[in-house]
Motif scaffolding. Structure first.
Motif, short mmCIF file in Angstrom:
data_model
loop_
_atom_site.label_atom_id
_atom_site.label_comp_id
_atom_site.label_asym_id
_atom_site.label_seq_id
_atom_site.Cartn_x
_atom_site.Cartn_y
_atom_site.Cartn_z
N LEU A 293 41.75 -13.05 37.12
CA LEU A 293 41.95 -13.08 38.57
C LEU A 293 42.83 -14.27 38.92
O LEU A 293 42.57 -15.40 38.48
CB LEU A 293 40.61 -13.20 39.28
CG LEU A 293 40.61 -13.09 40.80
CD1 LEU A 293 40.77 -11.63 41.22
CD2 LEU A 293 39.30 -13.64 41.38
N THR A 294 43.90 -14.04 39.70
CA THR A 294 44.73 -15.12 40.21
C THR A 294 44.66 -15.11 41.73
O THR A 294 43.90 -14.32 42.32
CB THR A 294 46.20 -14.98 39.76
OG1 THR A 294 46.81 -13.90 40.50
CG2 THR A 294 46.30 -14.68 38.28
N GLU A 295 45.44 -15.93 42.38
CA GLU A 295 45.42 -15.98 43.84
C GLU A 295 45.78 -14.63 44.45
O GLU A 295 45.21 -14.21 45.46
CB GLU A 295 46.39 -17.06 44.34
CG GLU A 295 46.40 -17.19 45.86
CD GLU A 295 47.37 -18.25 46.34
OE1 GLU A 295 47.53 -18.38 47.57
OE2 GLU A 295 47.98 -18.95 45.50
N ASN A 296 46.73 -13.92 43.82
CA ASN A 296 47.22 -12.68 44.40
C ASN A 296 47.03 -11.44 43.53
O ASN A 296 47.26 -10.33 44.01
CB ASN A 296 48.72 -12.81 44.71
CG ASN A 296 48.99 -13.84 45.80
OD1 ASN A 296 48.58 -13.67 46.94
ND2 ASN A 296 49.68 -14.92 45.43
N PHE A 297 46.61 -11.64 42.28
CA PHE A 297 46.58 -10.51 41.35
C PHE A 297 45.25 -10.41 40.60
O PHE A 297 44.54 -11.40 40.41
CB PHE A 297 47.72 -10.62 40.33
CG PHE A 297 49.09 -10.53 40.92
CD1 PHE A 297 49.66 -9.30 41.22
CD2 PHE A 297 49.82 -11.68 41.19
CE1 PHE A 297 50.92 -9.21 41.78
CE2 PHE A 297 51.09 -11.61 41.73
CZ PHE A 297 51.64 -10.37 42.03
N ILE A 298 44.98 -9.20 40.14
CA ILE A 298 43.91 -8.92 39.19
C ILE A 298 44.59 -8.50 37.89
O ILE A 298 45.51 -7.67 37.90
CB ILE A 298 42.97 -7.82 39.69
CG1 ILE A 298 42.22 -8.31 40.94
CG2 ILE A 298 41.99 -7.39 38.61
CD1 ILE A 298 41.54 -7.22 41.72
N THR A 343 45.92 -5.39 48.41
CA THR A 343 46.34 -4.01 48.69
C THR A 343 45.89 -3.03 47.62
O THR A 343 45.84 -1.82 47.87
CB THR A 343 47.88 -3.94 48.78
OG1 THR A 343 48.44 -4.23 47.48
CG2 THR A 343 48.41 -4.93 49.80
N GLY A 344 45.56 -3.52 46.43
CA GLY A 344 45.18 -2.64 45.33
C GLY A 344 46.36 -2.00 44.63
O GLY A 344 46.19 -1.26 43.66
N LYS A 345 47.57 -2.28 45.11
CA LYS A 345 48.76 -1.66 44.52
C LYS A 345 49.05 -2.27 43.16
O LYS A 345 48.98 -3.47 42.97
CB LYS A 345 49.96 -1.86 45.45
CG LYS A 345 51.23 -1.17 44.98
CD LYS A 345 52.37 -1.37 45.97
CE LYS A 345 53.64 -0.69 45.49
NZ LYS A 345 54.77 -0.90 46.43
N ARG A 346 49.41 -1.41 42.20
CA ARG A 346 49.70 -1.88 40.84
C ARG A 346 51.16 -2.25 40.71
O ARG A 346 52.05 -1.54 41.21
CB ARG A 346 49.35 -0.81 39.81
CG ARG A 346 49.49 -1.27 38.36
CD ARG A 346 48.81 -0.30 37.41
NE ARG A 346 49.50 0.96 37.33
CZ ARG A 346 50.41 1.26 36.39
NH1 ARG A 346 50.75 0.34 35.48
NH2 ARG A 346 50.97 2.44 36.36
#
Length: 577
Positions: A293-298, A343-346
């Protein structure tokens, strides 16, 4: 002999470092773990008797200490250290005449180490799961576990046996939650990788009740290593095998204010699905134990260590255990997926690497248009097999021989560039960070092939200052595996200076190190390391070790006048919570 070691930075391609022994003024020349060769594990310098003593720690049943006992503190505990360290792990391996086949099957024993005004109190209780209750009632193991398949008692009547067989057409997994202690909202749960969790009272260790993920979100399995953000929200991943739609990986979030067991609703009543990803192979999903987990991403690593769904569904009738349904495809690639947290967008770029097996992530962060993530990787899947009880019961020489070629754990850093486009140059390294040797190369098919930087060899059960989780960081801590299945050292790795510190005491085996930050700390390593230490030596009592996180020097130890068993993972709960 208790000592700590300081590894000086490597200076040349020979990758040799020197270790200073503080109490002897002697120096020893050893291969540096930052070298390029991934040497296989071996019991070098250890006698068979040492290994046999270590193995005995795994084979014995643990015991409860239901009422708190006061430890004898040597040294000086920081006055600010107030709270409870909860730990979880398998500890009961036989019931009556029946025995489990695998160490990870043992029934959960919850420990707590409470720090209060300079004193330390210890207590432990078996998790009163439905599995535990059923086994105790029957006086034998009656619920199947991952490595142990249980069949009906032949003394039962035909109708009873038929109903048992029928119930295993669609098996309901055990609720023996023996891996970790996790938090959803302000509720604390014993957890493993199944659809059940069990809520625990951190003060008394009493079992409150069971919660089923499937009543709230369509998943069949979930990790025991969630992430927590600065607001107290919890992020986790699960696998949806059965339910509406195609099978998929699911990432979800539980808000910080989701507690509500007093209303019989449980923290999952507010669960929110963030995104999902279809299996690359419908009948062979990737196994995963943790994620980044980062600030903006999984960050999700889809590895070639897979679950054979068809084999899993028929395991009971074929007379095999669920553990045998895992397989490592050494010819397949590992894929790295990035999802936007909000957003859940990949991220559309396809990142991949060589085959590996990963259980634990260390940390992940973003810097200069790159996502950096560190994890513990293996070159094969032999680790799980090492913990079958029949292997732990081997004589020392046979155990060493059987595991001579087992892959060691390797701390690796991968870097995924976010600035990749279809026009990025082919066959060129797209990583432009100055502080890493990790590479990411665009191939002709548009996929980006990633190769890692090696950070350390032989470390497992990683831990960091969690205030730096998802952020750029410098230090991580872990348990060193030199020559056995049980770690015998505590390690601090400096990823910038490429040095490390060690704590070690002969014939002592520390648990996963847990970092607790000092109040108002600015420096990343300003705090203490907590670790439960046990020994097969009857003259050495178990103790809670408190180390200065900067130097790994001992501040205090609390000798515990009770039985303390091996464990896996845990969570520190500050007293102000």
């Amino acid at each position: 002999m208790e000592y700590f070691k300081l590894h000086k930075q490597c200076h040349d391609s020979s990758y040799v470092t020197f270790i200073g022994l503080a109490q002897t003024d002697k120096w020893k020349r050893v291969p540096c773990p930052h070298g390029p060769e991934l040497s296989r594990t071996a019991a070098v310098g250890k006698s068979p008797s040492d290994l046999k003593k270590m193995q005995s720690l795994f084979l014995q049943n643990g015991k409860e200490t239901p009422e708190p006992v006061k430890a004898h503190v040597q040294g000086h505990l920081p006055t600010w250290l107030q709270g409870t360290l909860m730990r979880n792990g398998p500890a009961l391996f036989s019931v009556g005449e029946s025995e489990y086949n695998h160490w990870f099957d043992g029934m959960s024993l919850i420990h707590s180490f409470t720090f209060k005004d300079g004193d330390v109190f210890y207590r432990s209780k078996f998790l009163k799961s439905q599995t535990y209750k059923k086994n105790m009632k029957e006086g034998r193991i009656v619920v199947s576990e991952f490595g142990t398949m249980v069949y009906p008692d032949p003394c039962k009547n035909i109708f009873s046996r038929a109903m048992t067989h029928l119930s295993n057409i669609i098996p309901d997994f055990t609720d023996n939650n023996m891996i970790n202690i996790i938090r959803y909202g302000q509720d604390y749960y014993a957890s493993s990788e199944i659809n059940y969790m069990t809520q625990i009272d951190p003060a008394s260790l009493e079992t409150i009740g069971r919660i089923n993920y499937r009543n709230h979100i369509s998943i069949n399995l979930a990790t025991a290593h969630p992430h927590y953000d600065d607001e107290g929200n919890t992020y986790n991943m699960g696998t949806a095998i059965m339910g509406l739609g195609p099978p998929k990986y699911v990432i979800f979030k539980v808000p910080a204010d989701a507690s509500g067991w007093e209303k019989k609703e449980g923290a999952l009543r507010q669960v929110q699905q963030i995104c999902s990803l279809p299996f690359r192979s419908t009948l062979s999903p990737s196994y995963f134990h943790s994620f980044g987990l980062t600030e903006n991403f999984i960050v999700f690593v889809e590895q070639p260590f897979k679950v054979n769904i068809a084999k899993l569904a028929t395991a009971y009738f074929r007379g095999i255990n669920w553990g045998s349904c895992l397989h490592f495809d050494k010819d397949a690639s590992t894929f790295f997926h990035l999802f936007h947290r909000r957003t859940g967008k990949r991220v559309s770029t396809s990142f991949y690497g060589d085959p590996l097996v990963v259980f634990h992530h260390i940390n992940a962060y973003e810097t200069e248009e790159h996502v950096v993530f560190d994890l513990i990787a293996y070159q094969d899947s032999n680790l799980y097999d090492m913990f079958y009880m029949k292997n732990l019961r081997l004589n020392a020489e046979s155990f060493i021989e059987a595991n001579a070629n087992a892959s060691p754990p390797v701390s690796q850093r991968f870097v995924l560039p976010l600035h990749v486009t279809k026009d990025s140059p082919k066959e060129s390294n797209l990583v432009n960070l100055a502080d890493t040797t990790a590479t990411a190369v665009m191939k002709d098919d548009g996929q980006v092939y990633c190769q890692p930087q090696m950070l350390f060899l032989g470390l497992e059960l990683p831990n960091i200052n969690y205030k730096f989780n998802g952020k750029k960081y410098r230090y991580f801590y872990g348990s060193k595996v030199d020559w056995s299945t049980q770690p015998n050292k505590i390690i601090k790795v400096d990823t910038v200076a490429k040095t490390h510190l060690e704590w070690h005491q002969d014939n002592c085996y520390p648990s996963e190190p847990v970092f607790v930050a000092s109040p108002g700390a600015v420096d990343e390593d300003d705090g203490v390391i907590l670790s439960s230490v046990i020994s097969p030596d009857p003259n050495t009592s178990p103790f809670m070790l408190v180390l200065d996180a900067k130097t790994l020097t001992e501040l205090a130890r609390a000798n515990i006048p009770a039985n303390v068993h091996l464990d896996l993972h845990g969570l520190f709960i500050p007293s102000d919570n």
